[in-house]
Design a protein around this motif. Structure first.
Motif, PDB file in Angstrom:
ATOM      1  N   ILE A 184      88.687  31.649   9.061  1.00  0.00           N
ATOM      2  CA  ILE A 184      89.823  30.720   8.984  1.00  0.00           C
ATOM      3  C   ILE A 184      91.137  31.476   8.820  1.00  0.00           C
ATOM      4  N   LEU A 185      91.149  32.520   8.004  1.00  0.00           N
ATOM      5  CA  LEU A 185      92.371  33.288   7.800  1.00  0.00           C
ATOM      6  C   LEU A 185      92.763  34.041   9.080  1.00  0.00           C
ATOM      7  N   GLU A 187      92.005  33.070  12.188  1.00  0.00           N
ATOM      8  CA  GLU A 187      92.460  32.069  13.142  1.00  0.00           C
ATOM      9  C   GLU A 187      93.837  31.514  12.763  1.00  0.00           C
ATOM     10  N   THR A 188      94.135  31.430  11.485  1.00  0.00           N
ATOM     11  CA  THR A 188      95.459  30.989  11.043  1.00  0.00           C
ATOM     12  C   THR A 188      96.521  31.974  11.510  1.00  0.00           C
ATOM     13  N   ARG A 191      97.117  31.445  15.211  1.00  0.00           N
ATOM     14  CA  ARG A 191      97.707  30.171  15.627  1.00  0.00           C
ATOM     15  C   ARG A 191      99.150  29.987  15.191  1.00  0.00           C
ATOM     16  N   MET A 192      99.523  30.556  14.044  1.00  0.00           N
ATOM     17  CA  MET A 192     100.772  30.167  13.419  1.00  0.00           C
ATOM     18  C   MET A 192     101.982  30.799  14.092  1.00  0.00           C
ATOM     19  N   ILE A 333      91.874  25.326   8.916  1.00  0.00           N
ATOM     20  CA  ILE A 333      92.834  26.192   9.608  1.00  0.00           C
ATOM     21  C   ILE A 333      94.177  25.487   9.734  1.00  0.00           C
ATOM     22  N   SER A 334      94.157  24.243  10.162  1.00  0.00           N
ATOM     23  CA  SER A 334      95.399  23.489  10.349  1.00  0.00           C
ATOM     24  C   SER A 334      96.147  23.298   9.038  1.00  0.00           C
ATOM     25  N   LEU A 336      96.010  25.140   6.254  1.00  0.00           N
ATOM     26  CA  LEU A 336      96.586  26.398   5.789  1.00  0.00           C
ATOM     27  C   LEU A 336      97.787  26.788   6.635  1.00  0.00           C
ATOM     28  N   GLN A 337      97.668  26.658   7.939  1.00  0.00           N
ATOM     29  CA  GLN A 337      98.768  27.003   8.835  1.00  0.00           C
ATOM     30  C   GLN A 337     100.024  26.205   8.497  1.00  0.00           C
ATOM     31  N   HIS A 338      99.898  24.898   8.380  1.00  0.00           N
ATOM     32  CA  HIS A 338     101.071  24.062   8.121  1.00  0.00           C
ATOM     33  C   HIS A 338     101.631  24.298   6.720  1.00  0.00           C
TER      34      HIS A 338
END
Length: 351
Positions: A184-185, A187-188, A191-192, A333-334, A336-338
């Protein structure tokens, strides 16, 4: 019914199958570094082995997100004259999950073995009624004692052997605790866009034996904000009441309220839930009465940080068939990203 996300299962499989006992996280760290190096402004490994990646933010301030790389494992403590090995745990195990499992001993070369115990046919009625204990188990290598002793020695680390499979809307394998958070980290980071403040993505070591990596690295970075990233129990199973669920698979990313090591900041809980609502990200609240995560180390080290934790609901935790829902993974993921991109909207006011 919501659509099941298309995740990078090959990467997740590689992360889960790469060995990384506490204190021996080198191979996992190398895999992570290869994945993230093009998405960060700076990356380094500290003396203890934590991988620290920095992505510059729009505003002053620092946020640290920790996902531990180590997995629950064993260490060889004795080899008997016949070549059978005894072992001790590195991390928390329920002994009954060890029966008839395959393991890999990382000696002079990787050696496959099976965990054995006394056959039920030879147990007394009293023995059959007792719960198994760690001392009842041994590792059988299927080779001569001389060959075992040429390859294996006291102090060698042992990891579990189990492939990743997709089951319906879920994934199941060993070491989702905590390789799912490492995934997840990663992928974050991919994506970010630009984080609100300087973002320290830290892949920590030795969490399973006392939050050791997170404690040292947080002391050095001294962040203003922190997020733990770890699995939590989904006990939504037959025989459990709803009050015992903790979280539910498919219910969304979990926002930690507390566990036995930390009470998260109520302002951060409010911020995380506001972010989730604005971005239509399903979440559920988590109160875990046992167990802890790197979140506690982030909160307590340095000057102390305003902390929250994104938890990933996981069934059959600390076994070789841990299970996570693909939707919960994507929502984590979403979230954490936001949170990282919108952290400049955090309110320091107490409710």
């Amino acid at each position: 019914m919501s659509q099941i996300p298309d995740l990078d299962i090959d990467l997740l499989r590689s992360l889960c199958l790469t060995p990384g006992a506490p204190g021996s996280e080198t191979l996992v760290r190398e895999l992570v570094l290869d994945q993230i190096k093009d998405y960060v402004d700076h990356v380094e490994t500290d003396p203890l082995g934590n991988l620290v990646a920095i992505k510059k933010g729009r505003n002053p301030g620092k946020v640290l997100v920790a996902a531990h790389m180590d997995e629950i494992s064993f260490i060889i403590t004795h080899i008997d004259p016949d070549g059978f090995a005894k072992f001790h745990t590195l991390g928390g195990f329920d002994p009954k999950t060890l029966t008839s499992q395959r393991v890999i001993v990382h000696g002079k070369e990787d050696v496959l073995g099976v965990i054995g115990s006394k056959p039920i046919h030879l147990m007394s009625p009293e023995e059959r009624q007792k719960a198994p204990k760690l001392k009842d188990y041994f590792i059988d290598f299927g080779m001569s004692a001389d060959r075992v002793k040429a390859l294996v020695q006291i102090g060698d680390k042992v990891t579990r052997e189990r492939d990743l499979v997709e089951l319906g809307d879920c994934v199941s394998t060993k070491s989702l605790d905590n390789r799912i958070s490492v995934f997840i980290l990663i992928e974050t980071l991919k994506r970010m866009a630009t984080p609100a403040v300087d973002f320290y993505a830290v892949f920590t070591v030795q969490e399973e034996v006392g939050l050791r990596g997170a404690t040292t690295v947080t002391r050095k970075i001294n962040p203003d904000f922190g997020f733990g990233l770890d699995t939590t129990i989904a006990n939504d199973l037959p025989g459990s009441s709803e009050a015992e669920y903790i979280t539910k698979l498919g219910g969304g990313a979990a926002v930690k309220i507390m566990d036995s090591s930390v009470i998260t900041d109520s302002r951060m809980v409010r911020f995380m839930e506001d972010v989730a609502k604005r971005n239509k990200i399903p979440t559920q609240r988590e109160i875990l009465t046992g167990g802890g995560t790197d979140t506690a180390a982030i909160q307590r080290s340095g000057d102390g940080a305003i902390v929250g934790c994104v938890s990933i609901p996981t069934r059959h935790i600390h076994s070789v068939v841990e299970m996570c829902h693909k939707g919960d993974i994507d929502h984590a993921i979403s979230l954490l990203q936001h949170c990282l991109e919108e952290l400049d909207q955090f309110s320091h006011d107490w409710a």
